[in-house]
Design a protein around this motif. Structure first.
Motif, PDB file in Angstrom:
ATOM      1  N   ASP A  50      11.879   6.398 -10.562  1.00 13.07           N
ATOM      2  CA  ASP A  50      11.504   5.547 -11.694  1.00 13.07           C
ATOM      3  C   ASP A  50      10.260   4.715 -11.402  1.00 13.07           C
ATOM      4  OD1 ASP A  50      13.696   6.579 -12.937  1.00 13.07           O
ATOM      5  OD2 ASP A  50      14.901   4.751 -12.812  1.00 13.07           O
ATOM      6  N   SER A  51      10.207   4.105 -10.211  1.00  9.34           N
ATOM      7  CA  SER A  51       9.059   3.252  -9.892  1.00  9.34           C
ATOM      8  C   SER A  51       7.765   4.068  -9.828  1.00  9.34           C
ATOM      9  CB  SER A  51       9.292   2.507  -8.576  1.00  9.34           C
ATOM     10  OG  SER A  51       9.626   3.411  -7.543  1.00  9.34           O
ATOM     11  N   HIS A  54       6.687   4.625 -13.336  1.00  6.79           N
ATOM     12  CA  HIS A  54       6.087   3.413 -13.915  1.00  6.79           C
ATOM     13  C   HIS A  54       4.615   3.312 -13.525  1.00  6.79           C
ATOM     14  CE1 HIS A  54      10.230   1.156 -14.124  1.00  6.79           C
ATOM     15  NE2 HIS A  54      10.264   2.336 -14.709  1.00  6.79           N
ATOM     16  N   ARG A  55       4.326   3.532 -12.242  1.00  3.71           N
ATOM     17  CA  ARG A  55       2.931   3.471 -11.770  1.00  3.71           C
ATOM     18  C   ARG A  55       2.103   4.569 -12.400  1.00  3.71           C
ATOM     19  NH1 ARG A  55       1.315   4.367  -6.830  1.00  3.71           N
ATOM     20  NH2 ARG A  55       3.161   5.509  -6.218  1.00  3.71           N
ATOM     21  N   ALA A  57       2.483   5.917 -15.140  1.00  2.00           N
ATOM     22  CA  ALA A  57       2.268   5.626 -16.559  1.00  2.00           C
ATOM     23  C   ALA A  57       1.181   4.578 -16.770  1.00  2.00           C
ATOM     24  CB  ALA A  57       3.575   5.159 -17.197  1.00  2.00           C
ATOM     25  N   GLY A  58       0.772   3.888 -15.670  1.00  7.07           N
ATOM     26  CA  GLY A  58      -0.336   2.943 -15.783  1.00  7.07           C
ATOM     27  C   GLY A  58      -0.021   1.507 -15.461  1.00  7.07           C
ATOM     28  N   ALA A  59       1.179   1.208 -14.965  1.00  5.48           N
ATOM     29  CA  ALA A  59       1.509  -0.169 -14.618  1.00  5.48           C
ATOM     30  C   ALA A  59       0.590  -0.671 -13.505  1.00  5.48           C
ATOM     31  CB  ALA A  59       2.971  -0.272 -14.170  1.00  5.48           C
ATOM     32  N   SER A  60       0.086  -1.887 -13.638  1.00  3.42           N
ATOM     33  CA  SER A  60      -0.769  -2.489 -12.606  1.00  3.42           C
ATOM     34  C   SER A  60       0.038  -2.865 -11.372  1.00  3.42           C
ATOM     35  CB  SER A  60      -1.455  -3.746 -13.143  1.00  3.42           C
ATOM     36  OG  SER A  60      -2.308  -3.418 -14.201  1.00  3.42           O
ATOM     37  N   GLN A  61       1.257  -3.372 -11.605  1.00  2.07           N
ATOM     38  CA  GLN A  61       2.150  -3.699 -10.516  1.00  2.07           C
ATOM     39  C   GLN A  61       3.547  -3.193 -10.857  1.00  2.07           C
ATOM     40  OE1 GLN A  61       1.585  -8.041 -10.059  1.00  2.07           O
ATOM     41  NE2 GLN A  61       0.809  -7.531  -8.021  1.00  2.07           N
ATOM     42  N   VAL A  62       4.256  -2.781  -9.809  1.00  2.00           N
ATOM     43  CA  VAL A  62       5.647  -2.377  -9.961  1.00  2.00           C
ATOM     44  C   VAL A  62       6.426  -3.087  -8.864  1.00  2.00           C
ATOM     45  CG1 VAL A  62       7.314  -0.486  -9.883  1.00  2.00           C
ATOM     46  CG2 VAL A  62       5.045  -0.119 -10.905  1.00  2.00           C
ATOM     47  N   SER A  74       0.933  -2.767  -5.882  1.00  2.00           N
ATOM     48  CA  SER A  74      -0.176  -3.119  -6.766  1.00  2.00           C
ATOM     49  C   SER A  74      -1.213  -2.020  -6.738  1.00  2.00           C
ATOM     50  CB  SER A  74      -0.821  -4.435  -6.322  1.00  2.00           C
ATOM     51  OG  SER A  74       0.095  -5.496  -6.404  1.00  2.00           O
ATOM     52  N   GLU A  75      -1.640  -1.598  -7.900  1.00  2.00           N
ATOM     53  CA  GLU A  75      -2.685  -0.589  -8.016  1.00  2.00           C
ATOM     54  C   GLU A  75      -4.031  -1.297  -8.088  1.00  2.00           C
ATOM     55  OE1 GLU A  75      -2.311   2.838  -7.964  1.00  2.00           O
ATOM     56  OE2 GLU A  75      -0.274   2.286  -7.398  1.00  2.00           O
TER      57      GLU A  75
END
Length: 163
Positions: A50-51, A54-55, A57-62, A74-75
């Motif tokens: 899942d995590s 999330h990344r 998909a474009g999340a800046s932080q997970v 953090s990306e």
């Protein structure tokens, strides 16, 4: 926060020395955190989890959390790599932070050196390297420890940082 580094070329024994130092120093009742520099892309997440999704998909932080640990990823995207100082500021206070890598930064360091790698000794031209842990005897203007003399290296580091 007290910071001390372990540097050296690939296959010089840095990670093994770090692992032994953490075990030795925490065994004395001190809190130690580590920070490792990677020269390549890395992923602490697994495709399909899942995590990871999330990344991807474009999340800046997970932030991933459980009842035993949590991790914040953090990306950077197009941002510059954070400095060692910026990264150290993200850590919780501890007695000592051991840093693997960041050989060009100004913090004090021990160099791990294995002759068989054929790499030059960094310490000869770097005054921030306060000692060398080596698999062969060396003639230097600073302490030289056997690469496997973990207790002696730990004693040296703790003395250097005042612990």
């Amino acid at each position: 926060m007290r910071v001390y580094g372990v540097v050296g070329y690939k296959n010089a024994g840095k990670t093994g020395l770090m692992e032994r130092l953490v075990a030795d120093i925490t065994g004395r009742g001190l809190q130690v955190s580590t920070l490792k520099h990677a020269h390549h892309r890395f992923d602490v997440d697994q495709p399909g989890k899942d995590s990871f999704r999330h990344r991807a998909a474009g999340a800046s932080q997970v932030l991933l959390a459980s009842n035993t640990r949590w991790a914040l990823m953090s990306e950077l995207g197009d941002q510059a790599e954070p400095s060692l100082t910026d990264l150290l500021a993200k850590l919780d206070p501890v007695d000592l932070v051991l840093v693997e890598g960041y050989k060009r930064d100004a913090h004090p360091k021990v160099e791990a050196y294995r002759q068989e790698t054929g790499n030059p000794l960094i310490a000869r031209n770097d005054p921030t390297i306060r000692a060398v842990a080596s698999d062969v005897p060396l003639d230097l203007d600073r302490p030289v420890f056997d690469l496997d003399a973990t207790r002696a290296v730990a004693d040296f580091i703790l003395s250097e940082v005042g612990l």
